[in-house]
Design an enzyme around this catalytic site. Structure first.
Site, PDB file in Angstrom:
ATOM      1  N   CYS A   1       0.814  -1.207   0.039  1.00 12.25           N
ATOM      2  CA  CYS A   1      -0.130   0.313  -0.039  1.00 12.25           C
ATOM      3  C   CYS A   1       0.793   1.294   0.007  1.00 12.25           C
ATOM      4  CB  CYS A   1      -0.984   0.023   1.145  1.00 12.25           C
ATOM      5  SG  CYS A   1      -2.143  -1.304   1.148  1.00 12.25           S
TER       6      CYS A   1
ATOM      7  N   HIS B   1      -3.187   7.044   3.487  1.00 12.22           N
ATOM      8  CA  HIS B   1      -3.650   5.656   2.734  1.00 12.22           C
ATOM      9  C   HIS B   1      -4.888   5.361   3.233  1.00 12.22           C
ATOM     10  CE1 HIS B   1      -4.168   1.809   1.406  1.00 12.22           C
ATOM     11  NE2 HIS B   1      -3.885   1.315   2.586  1.00 12.22           N
TER      12      HIS B   1
ATOM     13  N   ASN C   1     -10.353  -0.054   0.789  1.00 18.06           N
ATOM     14  CA  ASN C   1      -8.767   0.126   0.424  1.00 18.06           C
ATOM     15  C   ASN C   1      -8.366  -0.557  -0.730  1.00 18.06           C
ATOM     16  OD1 ASN C   1      -6.231  -0.512   0.600  1.00 18.06           O
ATOM     17  ND2 ASN C   1      -6.277  -1.447   2.642  1.00 18.06           N
TER      18      ASN C   1
HETATM   19  N1  ACO Z   1     -18.557  -8.358  10.069  1.00 23.24           N
HETATM   20  C1  ACO Z   1     -18.858  -8.787  11.171  1.00 23.24           C
HETATM   21  N2  ACO Z   1     -18.099  -9.054  12.203  1.00 23.24           N
HETATM   22  C2  ACO Z   1     -16.655  -9.242  11.952  1.00 23.24           C
HETATM   23  C3  ACO Z   1     -16.179  -8.946  10.489  1.00 23.24           C
HETATM   24  C4  ACO Z   1     -17.280  -8.504   9.693  1.00 23.24           C
HETATM   25  N3  ACO Z   1     -16.921  -8.199   8.315  1.00 23.24           N
HETATM   26  N4  ACO Z   1     -14.822  -8.900  10.465  1.00 23.24           N
HETATM   27  C5  ACO Z   1     -14.588  -9.436  11.935  1.00 23.24           C
HETATM   28  N5  ACO Z   1     -15.532  -9.488  12.521  1.00 23.24           N
HETATM   29  C6  ACO Z   1     -15.645  -9.913  13.933  1.00 23.24           C
HETATM   30  C7  ACO Z   1     -14.515 -10.955  14.348  1.00 23.24           C
HETATM   31  O1  ACO Z   1     -14.961 -12.055  14.032  1.00 23.24           O
HETATM   32  C8  ACO Z   1     -14.501 -10.580  16.028  1.00 23.24           C
HETATM   33  O2  ACO Z   1     -15.425 -11.209  16.299  1.00 23.24           O
HETATM   34  P1  ACO Z   1     -15.112 -12.092  17.839  1.00 23.24           P
HETATM   35  O3  ACO Z   1     -14.831 -11.004  18.882  1.00 23.24           O
HETATM   36  O4  ACO Z   1     -16.470 -13.001  18.185  1.00 23.24           O
HETATM   37  O5  ACO Z   1     -14.013 -12.908  17.692  1.00 23.24           O
HETATM   38  C9  ACO Z   1     -14.980  -9.122  15.893  1.00 23.24           C
HETATM   39  O6  ACO Z   1     -15.700  -8.794  14.803  1.00 23.24           O
HETATM   40  C10 ACO Z   1     -13.793  -8.065  16.362  1.00 23.24           C
HETATM   41  O7  ACO Z   1     -12.947  -8.397  15.333  1.00 23.24           O
HETATM   42  P2  ACO Z   1     -11.693  -7.278  15.385  1.00 23.24           P
HETATM   43  O8  ACO Z   1     -10.724  -8.017  14.413  1.00 23.24           O
HETATM   44  O9  ACO Z   1     -10.980  -7.339  16.718  1.00 23.24           O
HETATM   45  O10 ACO Z   1     -12.171  -6.086  14.809  1.00 23.24           O
HETATM   46  P3  ACO Z   1     -11.477  -4.582  14.663  1.00 23.24           P
HETATM   47  O11 ACO Z   1     -12.078  -3.716  15.283  1.00 23.24           O
HETATM   48  O12 ACO Z   1      -9.883  -4.728  15.151  1.00 23.24           O
HETATM   49  O13 ACO Z   1     -11.391  -4.322  13.105  1.00 23.24           O
HETATM   50  C11 ACO Z   1     -10.188  -4.530  11.100  1.00 23.24           C
HETATM   51  C12 ACO Z   1     -10.741  -5.392  12.233  1.00 23.24           C
HETATM   52  C13 ACO Z   1     -11.356  -3.935  10.470  1.00 23.24           C
HETATM   53  C14 ACO Z   1      -9.691  -5.437   9.962  1.00 23.24           C
HETATM   54  C15 ACO Z   1      -9.297  -3.630  11.848  1.00 23.24           C
HETATM   55  O14 ACO Z   1      -8.365  -4.219  12.560  1.00 23.24           O
HETATM   56  C16 ACO Z   1      -8.523  -2.992  10.685  1.00 23.24           C
HETATM   57  O15 ACO Z   1      -8.817  -2.280   9.928  1.00 23.24           O
HETATM   58  N6  ACO Z   1      -7.083  -3.185  10.607  1.00 23.24           N
HETATM   59  C17 ACO Z   1      -6.099  -2.568   9.962  1.00 23.24           C
HETATM   60  C18 ACO Z   1      -6.240  -3.406   8.391  1.00 23.24           C
HETATM   61  C19 ACO Z   1      -5.368  -2.724   7.627  1.00 23.24           C
HETATM   62  O16 ACO Z   1      -5.190  -1.517   7.551  1.00 23.24           O
HETATM   63  N7  ACO Z   1      -5.251  -3.458   6.245  1.00 23.24           N
HETATM   64  C20 ACO Z   1      -4.606  -2.991   5.093  1.00 23.24           C
HETATM   65  C21 ACO Z   1      -3.042  -2.641   5.157  1.00 23.24           C
HETATM   66  S1  ACO Z   1      -2.597  -2.111   3.668  1.00 23.24           S
HETATM   67  C22 ACO Z   1      -2.234  -3.509   2.610  1.00 23.24           C
HETATM   68  O17 ACO Z   1      -0.862  -3.598   2.269  1.00 23.24           O
HETATM   69  C23 ACO Z   1      -3.161  -4.424   1.837  1.00 23.24           C
END
Ligand code: ACO
Length: 330
Positions: A117, A257, A287
């Protein structure tokens, strides 16, 4: 202008996103998720998806064409193409070579650059150096990714996050004191495991097993990436401002980003930048990996938001792990 007494800046921008829209409501029908969860946890409402029979070079070509047009240069003036992508058309030839042929840019050297990214910032840095050294004059940087092609559409943890698109910029000589005033790029290979596409390379070539085990899809440890992202966006932004003696009040626009609204909000809060100075399109596109920043930049330029002499701060992070920022006097 002699070889040292000039700046290097962006003289043209372009972008392209596919027509097909996939909304959060659509995703509710595919995986166990909800519009409410996706919106509140990420800020994303919809994303664009490339047709199955099209590839990254298709979007790259469209964005590049617009960037060259807006630069006012002729095609033969472009002497280098850098494509930043994690979803090349194929391992080789490079997507840059494919785009060179599509656009008939006969005078251009061409290669791909992979910094996930952060690709656009890395691409700008490399282009800047080639122009500053006097080796090349007009460099087309294209950031294009079709993450939908490597997304596991059964994994709700990742499939709600990504979208497809391409952004491009033409870098060239500009007046001294304008263009890219400072650059910071960095990497931490120790965090490589947090974001991977495990198979398809020399480590795990494609096999029936790799396909069966879904190893050609994006794997991500979202929470760890989140913490890294906020810290590094703030650090890298401060570094490029410090290098030229500016502070946050000098910045007219921040183009981060676009991975998660909560990451952008946390970083903006720590940087103490007004929210109306932050250019966003995450809600519409999700993203788009390295394309996120140049697409947002092109939209801000075409909307007439960014004006001459504005100080524009670009900052990104991604797999690798990688990060980077640049401060541009427009
Ligand atoms: N819908 C409903 N529930 C979901 C979903 C979804 N789409 N996805 C995850 N959950 C659930 C999980 O299973 C978890 O449930 P549990 O508590 O029963 O286990 C709960 O939601 C919380 O999950 P978390 O992973 O703790 O949620 P978080 O608030 O951290 O959000 C997210 C997750 C959105 C992925 C966040 O961590 C994030 O944005 N991280 C950064 C990711 C990023 O920037 N990636 C790109 C990098 S760039 C590249 O190189 C591609």
């Amino acid at each position: 202008m002699d070889n040292t007494n000039f700046g290097v800046g962006i003289i043209g921008t372009g972008s392209y996103v596919p027509d097909k829209i996939l909304t959060n409501k659509d995703l509710e029908k595919i995986v166990d998720t909800s519009d409410e969860w996706i919106t509140s946890r990420t800020g994303i409402k919809e994303r664009r998806i490339l047709d199955k029979d099209k590839s990254t070079s298709y979007m790259a070509e469209k964005a590049a064409k617009k960037a060259i047009e807006s630069s006012g240069l002729n095609r033969e003036d472009i002497d280098m193409i850098i494509v930043t992508t994690v979803t090349p058309d194929m391992a080789f030839p490079s997507t840059a070579c494919i785009v060179q042929e599509k656009l008939g840019l006969k005078n251009a050297a061409a290669f791909d650059l992979e910094a996930a990214c952060t690709g656009f910032i890395y691409g700008l840095s490399v282009g800047y150096s080639f122009i500053k050294s006097g080796l090349y004059e007009n460099i087309l940087i294209i950031s294009a990714d079709s993450l939908s092609k490597i997304t596991d559409w059964e994994d709700r943890n990742t499939c709600v996050l990504f979208g497809d698109g391409a952004g491009a910029a033409v870098l060239s000589k500009v007046k001294d004191g304008r263009g890219l005033l400072s650059i910071d790029i960095g990497a931490d290979g120790g965090g490589g495991e947090l974001l991977t596409q495990p198979a398809g390379g020399s480590l795990k070539p494609a096999s029936i097993d790799t396909v069966k085990n879904k190893l050609h899809y994006i794997k991500m440890e979202g929470n760890s990436v989140f913490k890294f992202a906020v810290k590094i966006m703030v650090d890298s932004s401060r570094k490029v401002m410090r290098k030229v003696g500016m502070n946050i009040d000098d910045i007219n626009y921040l183009i981060p980003h676009q991975a998660n609204m909560r990451i952008i909000e946390s970083a903006s809060k720590r940087l103490k930048i007004d929210s109306d100075k932050v250019c966003l399109n995450l809600d519409k596109y999700g993203n788009m990996s390295s394309s996120s920043i140049p697409v947002a930049l092109d939209e801000a330029v075409r909307d007439g938001k960014i004006k001459e002499n504005d100080n524009v701060l670009l900052v990104g992070f991604g797999g690798g792990l990688t990060w980077g920022a640049t401060l541009i006097k427009w």
